[in-house]
Design an enzyme around this catalytic site. Structure first.
Site, PDB file in Angstrom:
ATOM      1  N   GLY A 234       0.812  -1.212   0.000  1.00  0.00           N
ATOM      2  CA  GLY A 234       0.000   0.000   0.000  1.00  0.00           C
ATOM      3  C   GLY A 234       0.842   1.258   0.000  1.00  0.00           C
ATOM      4  N   THR A 588      12.314 -10.013   9.167  1.00  0.00           N
ATOM      5  CA  THR A 588      11.338  -9.097   8.581  1.00  0.00           C
ATOM      6  C   THR A 588      11.817  -7.654   8.648  1.00  0.00           C
ATOM      7  OG1 THR A 588      10.126  -9.045  10.683  1.00  0.00           O
ATOM      8  CG2 THR A 588       9.391 -10.632   9.035  1.00  0.00           C
ATOM      9  N   GLN A 592      12.171  -4.893   5.558  1.00  0.00           N
ATOM     10  CA  GLN A 592      11.585  -3.560   5.541  1.00  0.00           C
ATOM     11  C   GLN A 592      12.629  -2.488   5.240  1.00  0.00           C
ATOM     12  OE1 GLN A 592       8.074  -2.451   6.070  1.00  0.00           O
ATOM     13  NE2 GLN A 592       8.266  -4.441   5.095  1.00  0.00           N
ATOM     14  N   GLY A 658       9.165   0.673   9.001  1.00  0.00           N
ATOM     15  CA  GLY A 658       8.698   0.539   7.631  1.00  0.00           C
ATOM     16  C   GLY A 658       9.037   1.723   6.746  1.00  0.00           C
ATOM     17  N   GLU A 659       9.315   2.883   7.341  1.00  0.00           N
ATOM     18  CA  GLU A 659       9.463   4.090   6.521  1.00  0.00           C
ATOM     19  C   GLU A 659      10.840   4.733   6.582  1.00  0.00           C
ATOM     20  OE1 GLU A 659       5.324   6.237   6.310  1.00  0.00           O
ATOM     21  OE2 GLU A 659       5.466   5.153   8.207  1.00  0.00           O
TER      22      GLU A 659
END
Length: 696
Positions: A234, A588, A592, A658-659
């Site tokens: 997304g 994970t 990311q 995540g960013e």
């Protein structure tokens, strides 16, 4: 510690086998028997009104069930996002705005019907071109995230004028598009007998979608269930309800049938948000020893006439360096363009590109190593709020990265035949967001556990990490825990956005499981058939205003090779080092970080869009024209992190990851290109034509 510690252990994704075997069901895979299909009709004018709609040819096609228009579509109730008030009136605010919806037995039939609809328009003059001194430019009260749009300390203009060393430059970022692998899609199932609606939606937050559908269609929330079990990416574009889900429900209610709608990729830039273009003017003043004395950062971006969205691109500048006189300001221009919205690290990504590029320019003007310039201006407390940082560690990231990268040895530009070789560095930051969440943990008689929470896994590995959180709190092996996520019928939780998901959800899961473990320790005898459960609600704790400034920080390093014949820039190496709280799952987490770095590479070298002035449309509207990086574009990428268990961000000590991986990458690459060529390019992306223009 539990007998089988889970947190901090590299763990493969729990849903991995489902995804690689095709068993994972996405929104448009949820096609019940008798399901119809819908296809929207976008406006072909940049501004005006629909004056007539001829549906006769469309309705005459085999299998066509209906064509909804602004004149006969179901009426919608109030909602605070006007981009969702679709087919309610004939006004066309921008090209691509939906003006009709075709519904048919098959997707091919729906597409053919949509193409057969004939729309007549009355066009109006339009304005879709952003420039800095546009007469409609203004400074709003707030930027996205609730930040003040304008902040000023001291007298930065006087300080700049008096500074012995100054840089004053403009950096431009084009419109950028999210383009997740899974397009926006929804399947709406209307049960007329019970008066209930079930929607399978590709969304970053099922709860918010349910709220919107309830309000828009006048249904009680308990009659609406939204399921977002598997979501194929997304990057922010699925963070709020989008037109596809509204149109799918409209069609289902109108026809009494289940309806699936998957947006064509070419439609997405106009209807699901985008990163707006930004014109960044940066002024830096310093003493000869590199001490910053003044900083100004003004960014001008566009928004639509439908809804104002102001990307907070100058906000990160406020907390990066110790500067006594500073001004940061946002200006926005409403144009006849689609409404911009969230895209991975909104604000920080374009803002830090501009700031960190300008800091590199200042280092060149001073004849100083760019790492040392940053270290010299490291603040003791948050320059904007005056609060102490809960943890910063930017200097450690820069030092660790320099050692791993071999920075000192590479600082002399090199030439290898036609290739110019150089290196660049940039800092990165992202704020810590924590939102209220609830969770339920159940111990079952068979000895296993069920955790329920309306979290959304958009490909980040959230399922896996939440299982690890639960296992540690329950002191059991991870394979004893099953998790249910992605449904509005589960305990309420915030959407997956702002790098806040895992920390917010994990807090509630930790509390519920800790309470359950305590209850089980006090329980005698076998469990009842229904098991034992505990719930947790972190609302009060998460809403408490912290006495600290809470952010993640990092450092990006890039090595590039610039071809003097073709102008092509190739990134040879990328390295990121982060201080992002406790890393709950290294597998994970690395995914990311690397994913963000790849996206930053695309921003630097290949990704861009442009608004066609004549048509008011994005010229690059699909993946044939909007170039995202592929395997051949991506070098060997390294992601590392410091031990940074932050005790001030909840019981897990974790921050979002995540960013921050995207934030400084474009600046690091741009700085490396400048180092290699001796020329500064200030407009992204760094395409061959722009490189050749400066090489001569």
């Amino acid at each position: 510690m539990p007998p089988h510690p889970a947190l901090g252990t590299p763990t493969a994704r729990a849903e991995g086998p489902q995804k690689v075997t095709g068993a994972a069901r996405y929104a448009s895979d949820r096609v019940p028997p008798g399901c119809a299909h819908a296809w929207p009709v976008p406006a072909t004018i940049p501004r005006g009104r629909v004056t007539a709609v001829d549906t006769a040819a469309a309705l005459a096609l085999p299998g066509v069930l209906a064509v909804l228009t602004p004149y006969d579509a179901p009426r919608l109730g109030p909602w605070d996002d006007p981009t969702l008030h679709l087919l309610q009136e004939p006004a066309v605010p921008h090209r691509g705005w939906y003006v009709a919806l075709a519904v048919a037995e098959t997707p091919e039939g729906a597409r053919a019907a949509a193409e057969a609809v004939r729309i007549e328009y009355a066009t109006e003059p339009h304005d879709s071109v952003l420039y800095e001194d546009h007469p409609a430019a203004h400074t709003p009260e707030e930027a996205n995230g609730g930040y003040p749009a304008h902040r000023e300390q001291g007298d930065p203009d006087a300080a700049l004028a008096a500074a012995p060393v100054r840089v004053d430059c403009v950096y431009t970022v084009p419109p950028l598009h999210n383009h997740p692998m899974e397009p926006h899609a929804a399947t709406a199932v209307w049960d007329a007998e019970r008066g209930g609606l079930t929607v399978y939606d590709s969304s970053q937050g099922a709860g918010l979608v349910r709220e919107a559908l309830s309000a828009l269609f006048g249904m009680a929330e308990d009659r609406v269930e939204v399921v977002s079990e598997h979501v194929g990416g997304g990057f922010g574009s699925k963070g709020t309800p989008r037109p596809h889900v509204i149109l799918a429900v409209m069609a289902a209610l109108h026809t009494g049938r289940s309806v699936t709608l998957a947006l064509p990729r070419r439609h997405m830039p106009a209807v699901v948000g985008h990163r707006p273009p930004g014109l960044h003017r940066i002024g830096l003043g310093a003493r000869p020893d590199g001490t910053l004395t003044a900083l100004t950062h003004t960014v001008t971006s566009h928004t639509s006439q439908v809804r104002e969205f102001v990307e907070q691109s100058a906000v990160a500048t406020r907390i990066m360096y110790a500067v006594p006189d500073i001004r940061t300001s946002h200006r926005v221009v409403p144009l006849d363009v689609p409404t911009p919205s969230w895209m991975r690290a909104p604000g920080e990504t374009p803002g830090m590109y501009a700031l960190e590029s300008a800091v590199d320019e200042l280092a060149d003007a001073l004849g100083m190593d760019p790492i040392e310039l940053r270290v010299r201006n490291e603040p003791a407390v948050d320059p904007d709020s005056g609060r102490p940082f809960s943890g910063r560690h930017l200097v450690e990231c820069l030092r660790e990265g320099a050692d791993r990268f071999g920075w000192t040895a590479l600082r002399t530009p090199r030439r290898d035949g036609p290739l110019l070789c150089g290196v660049g560095v940039a800092a990165a930051t992202y704020p810590v967001w924590l939102s209220p969440s609830t969770a339920r943990a159940l111990a079952r008689p068979g000895g296993d556990y069920l955790v329920e929470i309306n979290a959304t896994d958009i490909g980040t590995g959230a399922r896996t990490v939440l299982i690890q959180v639960a296992a540690d709190a329950l002191r059991v092996p991870a394979d004893a825990v099953t998790i249910a996520i992605g449904s509005s019928g589960l305990p309420a939780a915030p959407l997956a956005g702002g790098s806040a998901g895992t920390a917010s959800w994990g807090w509630a899961v930790h509390e519920a499981c800790t309470a359950l473990a305590s209850r089980l320790a006090r329980h005698d005898g076998p469990l009842p058939p229904e098991g034992l459960s505990e719930t947790a609600d972190t609302t009060e704790a998460a809403k408490a205003k912290p006495p600290y400034a809470r952010h993640s920080f990092g450092a990006h390093f890039a090595e590039v090779r610039v071809d003097t014949v073709t102008g092509e820039v190739r990134v040879h190496r990328l390295l990121g080092v982060y201080a992002a709280g406790r890393i709950l799952n290294p597998t994970t987490a690395r995914s990311q970080f690397v994913g963000g770095m790849v996206m930053g590479l695309g921003m630097a070298l290949t990704e861009h869009s442009s608004v066609d002035a004549a048509h008011g449309d994005f010229a690059q509207s699909d993946l044939a024209a909007y170039h995202v990086p592929v395997q051949a574009d991506v070098p060997d990428i390294e992601a590392h992190w410091l031990e940074d268990h932050d005790a001030h961000v909840g019981p897990l000590g974790a921050k979002g990851i995540g960013e921050i991986g995207i934030v400084g990458v474009a600046a690091a690459i741009g700085n490396a290109v400048s180092h290699a060529t001796g020329h500064r390019l200030r407009s992204l992306p760094l395409t061959p034509d722009r490189v050749l223009a400066v090489l001569g």
